[in-house]
Design a protein around this motif. Structure first.
Motif, short mmCIF file in Angstrom:
data_model
loop_
_atom_site.label_atom_id
_atom_site.label_comp_id
_atom_site.label_asym_id
_atom_site.label_seq_id
_atom_site.Cartn_x
_atom_site.Cartn_y
_atom_site.Cartn_z
N VAL A 108 6.90 -4.31 -1.69
CA VAL A 108 6.26 -5.25 -2.61
C VAL A 108 5.90 -4.59 -3.93
O VAL A 108 5.81 -5.23 -4.96
N ASP A 109 5.76 -3.28 -3.94
CA ASP A 109 5.53 -2.57 -5.19
C ASP A 109 6.68 -3.00 -6.14
O ASP A 109 7.83 -3.07 -5.71
N SER A 110 6.36 -3.32 -7.39
CA SER A 110 7.38 -3.95 -8.25
C SER A 110 8.61 -3.07 -8.40
O SER A 110 9.74 -3.57 -8.40
N GLU A 111 8.42 -1.74 -8.50
CA GLU A 111 9.55 -0.83 -8.68
C GLU A 111 10.47 -0.84 -7.46
O GLU A 111 11.68 -0.94 -7.59
N HIS A 112 9.86 -0.73 -6.29
CA HIS A 112 10.67 -0.65 -5.07
C HIS A 112 11.29 -1.99 -4.74
O HIS A 112 12.38 -2.06 -4.21
N SER B 284 0.84 -1.20 0.00
CA SER B 284 0.00 0.00 0.00
C SER B 284 0.87 1.24 0.00
O SER B 284 1.61 1.48 0.94
N LYS B 285 0.77 2.03 -1.05
CA LYS B 285 1.61 3.23 -1.16
C LYS B 285 1.37 4.22 -0.04
O LYS B 285 2.27 4.89 0.42
N GLU B 286 0.09 4.33 0.38
CA GLU B 286 -0.30 5.40 1.30
C GLU B 286 0.54 5.43 2.57
O GLU B 286 0.83 6.49 3.10
N PHE C 104 0.09 9.76 -11.37
CA PHE C 104 0.15 9.95 -9.91
C PHE C 104 0.69 8.69 -9.24
O PHE C 104 1.31 8.75 -8.18
N ASN C 105 0.43 7.54 -9.84
CA ASN C 105 0.98 6.31 -9.27
C ASN C 105 2.50 6.43 -9.16
O ASN C 105 3.09 6.13 -8.12
N LYS C 106 3.12 6.91 -10.23
CA LYS C 106 4.58 7.06 -10.19
C LYS C 106 4.98 8.14 -9.21
O LYS C 106 6.00 8.03 -8.52
N GLY C 107 4.18 9.21 -9.14
CA GLY C 107 4.45 10.27 -8.18
C GLY C 107 4.45 9.75 -6.75
O GLY C 107 5.35 10.05 -5.96
N LEU C 108 3.44 8.94 -6.42
CA LEU C 108 3.37 8.35 -5.07
C LEU C 108 4.58 7.45 -4.84
O LEU C 108 5.18 7.44 -3.76
N GLU C 109 4.97 6.73 -5.89
CA GLU C 109 6.12 5.83 -5.75
C GLU C 109 7.43 6.60 -5.54
O GLU C 109 8.35 6.12 -4.88
N MET C 110 7.53 7.80 -6.13
CA MET C 110 8.73 8.62 -5.91
C MET C 110 8.87 8.95 -4.43
O MET C 110 9.96 8.84 -3.85
MG MG Z 1 4.29 0.06 -9.00
#
Ligand code: MG
Length: 383
Positions: free
Chosen positions: A148-152, A123-125, A215-221
């Protein structure tokens, strides 16, 4: 060999489904001891009957009777937000996978850390809103935060045994979403069903819209900034339409390491569970020659303002990341309800950020308050 005793928060969503697939394929490494769902009583009962965790939690109690009658055994049964915390602190568990959409996972995650349990975060939040608090608490309690987010997860793999001082840049890949090449004028006209067609990942509605706005990428940043303890200026984004390279780390000596696989969330979930080991899997192997071509391009920052807004929020810190997150959530709901055009999502988030006064080192209560205020602000802008 370590067997992980796992609690799944958000067991009926797409991450939950992938997690159960992983648990099913490696029972010697992963045992599900607890499961929670928001309101999908039937789905929760089905999954629980299969894995027979000792405790389950249904947050919304409307369908509690339905859940009880669908269960074929008698697990400990928790309900409500408090129930989520009770489940997350279950003494038999050592890893809590947080895959709840929205803010609801934050307090249970902190409670789990307090009890010394490792966290696998989908969960990004949690990190966007309270990254500083969560990471400080994790250091204090000496628990691992496994992304668990694939990028991280990709960056986590590239960084094994490396020091923060050796990082020049973290480079998050973005598919670019369905509107990667669309002009600003066309973006005003896109519909809900256009936006829900993600080119490479199958995900829930909220995150699919977030992928279209970026925004998904923004949250991931913002998430990456806290997870890996680097300043925002070292978090970069590159568009990679094939979604094969899941993210990269550029080191100070100029070398770049990357993690590649097919786009299937079972890969990062499995690694989070088996870490630091790698175990054999039946997941589809990647044949580079079949993929043929991997492309990379610069994001269109002027057309997709989400990345700049996120950088601004991440740099400012304090309450702004929570404001961005909350405003975006309500704006996405409004877009999905056909109340606003696609491009208005960015505008509403920007307005909410501009209106909110910031606060350095906020408490958890400050953050939760900012979250509700930003939601209220966007709701009142809609009528
Ligand atoms: Mg992701």
């Amino acid at each position: 060999m370590r067997k992980r005793r796992v609690i799944l928060l958000g067991s009926t969503g797409s991450i939950g489904a992938s997690a159960m697939k992983v648990a099913g394929t490696m029972p010697d490494r992963m045992e599900v001891v607890g499961m929670a769902a928001h309101r999908s009583a039937q789905k929760l009962a089905q999954a629980a009957n299969l894995f027979r965790p000792e405790a389950i939690c249904l947050v919304e109690t409307t369908f509690l009777a339905e859940l009880r009658s669908a269960l074929t055994y008698r697990p400990k049964l928790f309900t409500g937000e408090d129930g989520l915390i009770e489940l997350s602190t279950l003494s038999s568990a050592d890893l809590v996978l947080v895959a709840i959409v929205g803010v609801a996972g934050l307090r249970p995650a902190l409670a789990a850390i307090d009890r010394g349990k490792d966290l696998a975060i989908a969960s990004k939040e949690i990190l966007v809103m309270a990254g500083e608090i969560v990471m400080n608490q994790a250091r204090l309690k000496n628990v691992s935060i496994l992304p668990v987010d694939s990028e991280h997860n990709a960056i986590f793999q590239c960084l094994e045994a490396k020091r923060t001082a050796e990082i020049r840049n973290l480079i998050l890949t973005a598919s670019g979403g369905p509107f990667r090449r669309l002009s600003t004028e066309c973006l005003d006209q896109v519909t809900k069903s256009d936006a829900l067609q993600h080119p490479t990942w199958k995900m829930g509605q909220k995150i699919t819209i977030d992928s279209a706005t970026l925004f998904n990428k923004g949250l991931e940043m913002i998430e990456a900034r806290w997870l890996f303890n680097v300043p925002m200026s070292r978090v970069q984004v590159v568009i990679h339409p094939q979604s094969i390279v899941h993210s990269l780390v550029e080191f100070v000596d100029g070398s770049i390491l990357a993690q590649l696989s097919h786009s299937d969330m079972c890969f990062p979930i499995q690694y989070a569970v088996t870490w630091p080991d790698r175990v054999p899997t039946s997941l589809k192997p990647l044949h580079l020659a079949d993929v043929g071509k991997l492309e990379f391009e610069e994001p269109r920052y002027d057309v997709f303002p989400a990345l700049n807004l996120a950088r601004k929020a991440g740099e400012a810190g304090g309450l702004l990341p929570a404001v961005l997150n909350a405003a975006n959530e309500i704006a996405v709901q409004a877009f999905l309800a056909d109340q606003i055009p696609f491009t208005q999502i960015w505008k509403l988030v920007q307005n909410a950020m501009e209106r909110h006064s910031n606060l350095a080192s906020p408490s958890l209560d400050d953050i939760i308050r900012a979250d509700s205020q930003a939601r209220e602000f966007v709701r009142s802008a809609l009528v």
